[in-house]
Write a protein that holds these residues in place. Structure first.
Motif, PDB file in Angstrom:
ATOM      1  N   LEU A  69       0.735  50.812  68.018  1.00 42.84           N
ATOM      2  CA  LEU A  69       1.034  49.513  67.394  1.00 42.84           C
ATOM      3  C   LEU A  69      -0.130  49.090  66.502  1.00 42.84           C
ATOM      4  CD1 LEU A  69       2.661  46.479  69.138  1.00 42.84           C
ATOM      5  CD2 LEU A  69       0.493  46.138  67.967  1.00 42.84           C
ATOM      6  N   HIS A  70       0.203  48.668  65.280  1.00 38.18           N
ATOM      7  CA  HIS A  70      -0.853  48.169  64.384  1.00 38.18           C
ATOM      8  C   HIS A  70      -0.988  46.669  64.589  1.00 38.18           C
ATOM      9  CE1 HIS A  70      -3.566  47.585  61.162  1.00 38.18           C
ATOM     10  NE2 HIS A  70      -3.439  48.819  60.692  1.00 38.18           N
ATOM     11  N   ALA A  71      -2.169  46.227  65.015  1.00 40.54           N
ATOM     12  CA  ALA A  71      -2.429  44.816  65.287  1.00 40.54           C
ATOM     13  C   ALA A  71      -2.530  44.032  63.973  1.00 40.54           C
ATOM     14  CB  ALA A  71      -3.728  44.694  66.082  1.00 40.54           C
ATOM     15  N   VAL A 109      -6.838  48.364  65.193  1.00 44.50           N
ATOM     16  CA  VAL A 109      -7.422  47.072  64.831  1.00 44.50           C
ATOM     17  C   VAL A 109      -8.399  47.245  63.664  1.00 44.50           C
ATOM     18  CG1 VAL A 109      -8.943  45.245  65.677  1.00 44.50           C
ATOM     19  CG2 VAL A 109      -7.189  46.155  67.185  1.00 44.50           C
ATOM     20  N   HIS A 110      -8.299  46.341  62.682  1.00 43.91           N
ATOM     21  CA  HIS A 110      -9.279  46.337  61.576  1.00 43.91           C
ATOM     22  C   HIS A 110     -10.564  45.639  62.041  1.00 43.91           C
ATOM     23  CE1 HIS A 110      -5.960  46.678  58.280  1.00 43.91           C
ATOM     24  NE2 HIS A 110      -5.986  47.689  59.106  1.00 43.91           N
ATOM     25  N   SER A 111     -11.674  46.045  61.475  1.00 46.04           N
ATOM     26  CA  SER A 111     -12.961  45.525  61.957  1.00 46.04           C
ATOM     27  C   SER A 111     -13.349  44.204  61.319  1.00 46.04           C
ATOM     28  CB  SER A 111     -14.061  46.535  61.667  1.00 46.04           C
ATOM     29  OG  SER A 111     -13.613  47.821  61.947  1.00 46.04           O
ATOM     30  N   PRO A 149     -10.442  50.991  66.727  1.00 48.40           N
ATOM     31  CA  PRO A 149     -11.045  50.426  65.498  1.00 48.40           C
ATOM     32  C   PRO A 149     -10.865  51.408  64.329  1.00 48.40           C
ATOM     33  CG  PRO A 149     -12.570  50.308  67.357  1.00 48.40           C
ATOM     34  CD  PRO A 149     -11.457  51.231  67.756  1.00 48.40           C
ATOM     35  N   GLU A 150     -10.412  50.873  63.189  1.00 47.43           N
ATOM     36  CA  GLU A 150     -10.023  51.734  62.064  1.00 47.43           C
ATOM     37  C   GLU A 150     -11.095  51.805  60.970  1.00 47.43           C
ATOM     38  OE1 GLU A 150      -6.251  50.525  60.427  1.00 47.43           O
ATOM     39  OE2 GLU A 150      -6.511  51.713  58.610  1.00 47.43           O
ATOM     40  N   THR A 151     -11.257  52.987  60.394  1.00 50.08           N
ATOM     41  CA  THR A 151     -12.121  53.098  59.206  1.00 50.08           C
ATOM     42  C   THR A 151     -11.381  52.451  58.034  1.00 50.08           C
ATOM     43  OG1 THR A 151     -11.232  55.281  58.633  1.00 50.08           O
ATOM     44  CG2 THR A 151     -13.243  55.249  59.943  1.00 50.08           C
ATOM     45  N   ALA A 218      -5.301  58.918  63.934  1.00 46.74           N
ATOM     46  CA  ALA A 218      -5.599  59.078  62.511  1.00 46.74           C
ATOM     47  C   ALA A 218      -4.518  58.457  61.636  1.00 46.74           C
ATOM     48  CB  ALA A 218      -5.745  60.559  62.161  1.00 46.74           C
ATOM     49  N   HIS A 219      -4.949  57.914  60.521  1.00 41.14           N
ATOM     50  CA  HIS A 219      -4.045  57.491  59.455  1.00 41.14           C
ATOM     51  C   HIS A 219      -4.301  58.421  58.283  1.00 41.14           C
ATOM     52  CE1 HIS A 219      -3.610  52.994  60.815  1.00 41.14           C
ATOM     53  NE2 HIS A 219      -2.971  53.831  61.594  1.00 41.14           N
ATOM     54  N   PHE A 220      -3.242  58.742  57.559  1.00 41.61           N
ATOM     55  CA  PHE A 220      -3.438  59.584  56.384  1.00 41.61           C
ATOM     56  C   PHE A 220      -2.523  59.125  55.260  1.00 41.61           C
ATOM     57  CE2 PHE A 220      -3.998  62.943  53.513  1.00 41.61           C
ATOM     58  CZ  PHE A 220      -5.135  63.640  53.905  1.00 41.61           C
ATOM     59  N   CYS A 264       1.252  58.566  59.022  1.00 40.71           N
ATOM     60  CA  CYS A 264       1.212  58.572  57.560  1.00 40.71           C
ATOM     61  C   CYS A 264       1.533  57.185  57.015  1.00 40.71           C
ATOM     62  CB  CYS A 264       2.205  59.595  57.010  1.00 40.71           C
ATOM     63  SG  CYS A 264       2.146  59.664  55.213  1.00 40.71           S
ATOM     64  N   GLU A 265       0.695  56.733  56.104  1.00 38.60           N
ATOM     65  CA  GLU A 265       0.850  55.397  55.520  1.00 38.60           C
ATOM     66  C   GLU A 265       1.129  55.466  54.018  1.00 38.60           C
ATOM     67  OE1 GLU A 265      -2.678  53.163  56.661  1.00 38.60           O
ATOM     68  OE2 GLU A 265      -1.553  52.262  58.313  1.00 38.60           O
ATOM     69  N   SER A 266       1.855  56.508  53.594  1.00 36.96           N
ATOM     70  CA  SER A 266       2.255  56.575  52.188  1.00 36.96           C
ATOM     71  C   SER A 266       3.082  55.345  51.832  1.00 36.96           C
ATOM     72  CB  SER A 266       3.106  57.820  51.933  1.00 36.96           C
ATOM     73  OG  SER A 266       2.321  58.980  51.954  1.00 36.96           O
TER      74      SER A 266
HETATM   75 ZN   LIG Z   1      -4.801  49.555  59.167  1.00 37.34          ZN
END
Ligand SMILES: [Zn+2]
Length: 288
Positions: A69-71, A109-111, A149-151, A218-220, A264-266
């Protein structure tokens, strides 16, 4: 096992399920493409009810699809005001409750941003908020939900590779979400060859140990960037200008026998592009 799946609803789901537009259509669509992961999007708020989340989770489980799940995007671990950080803890808790209801064990989660603070100070605020979030999850019996935590892709955002490693160092349950498109965008195209990707994988292992370097999230996607700001917008795999290319990473993941979950976030073609990554990975893993 390596898993591949889309972030949210791809454009093609509409044609796939024009009649019902039911929430489970995204899962049926992913399943039809041979995908085994799906990231539920709560970027604009955790709005899914307990009952819907449970039903969604049951359908995913029946198809062998692992959920994350993306917060909410407005979470700011490094927010300057204490009240903003407190609210971020509450949003993380909301996200974890929804994740738990659907059987997901990872929330991304975004930082936050560094804002006017020196990066090192922003980072220590973010660590403190993360620690409070872990305590809040524990207090509700949600300690099994992993915060990831996401880059991040914009240069002024907190969340370069080292910062995410540092955030994840405070507790073994924190799993990094390595967004390779974001890393490539904020470093203005540093990821192209196999050795570029190998350096990232090695760095994760050096910082966080073998377990998390094997099973990270991972997100790509391919992402347009500018020299001044980094990330500008998400593209599709049709892009040949910005990258990064996924093929060298797929070869490495197969060679090293990693168990990464790739979301994948295309822009619009995330399910099809996830399937393209999977096909590429499969071709390498068959040859290992
Ligand atoms: Zn994100």
């Amino acid at each position: 096992m390596v898993r591949f799946g889309p972030a949210g609803r791809s454009q093609s789901v509409d044609a796939f399920d024009a009649a019902s537009k039911g929430t489970s259509a995204v899962l049926e669509h992913a399943c039809s493409l041979g995908l085994t992961a799906f990231e539920y999007q709560c970027g604009h708020g955790v709005r899914i009810g307990d009952k819907t989340a449970k039903e969604f989770g049951a359908v995913a489980a029946s198809m062998g699809i692992s959920l994350s799940l993306h917060a909410p995007y407005y979470i700011s671990l490094s927010g300057l005001e204490a009240e903003k950080r407190e609210k971020s803890v509450a949003y993380i808790l909301d996200s974890a409750r929804a994740a738990d209801a659907m059987g997901a064990t990872r929330i991304v989660v975004h930082s936050g941003t560094a804002g006017k603070l020196p990066r090192v100070d922003a980072l220590s605020l973010a660590k403190d908020t993360l620690m409070r979030s872990l305590c809040a999850l524990d207090a509700e019996g949600l300690g099994h939900i992993h915060i990831c935590p996401e880059t991040m892709g914009k240069i002024n955002q907190l969340g370069d590779l080292d910062e995410v490693m540092d955030l994840c160092s405070i507790d073994e349950r924190l799993i990094p979400c390595i967004d390779f498109g974001h890393l490539n965008a904020r470093t203005l195209g540093s990821l192209s060859s196999e050795s570029d990707f190998a350096a990232v994988l090695d760095h994760i292992e050096d910082c966080l140990g073998r377990e998390r370097a094997t099973r990270f999230h991972a997100h790509f996607s391919k992402i347009e960037y500018t020299e001044k700001g980094g990330e500008k917008r998400h593209l599709t795999f049709a892009d040949t200008q910005y990258g990064p290319p996924y093929e060298p990473l797929m070869e490495l993941v197969a060679q090293r026998n990693l168990a990464v979950t790739f979301i994948c976030e295309s822009a619009g073609t995330q399910a099809e592009d996830a399937a393209a990554m999977k096909a590429c990975y499969d071709s390498f893993s068959a040859g290992v």
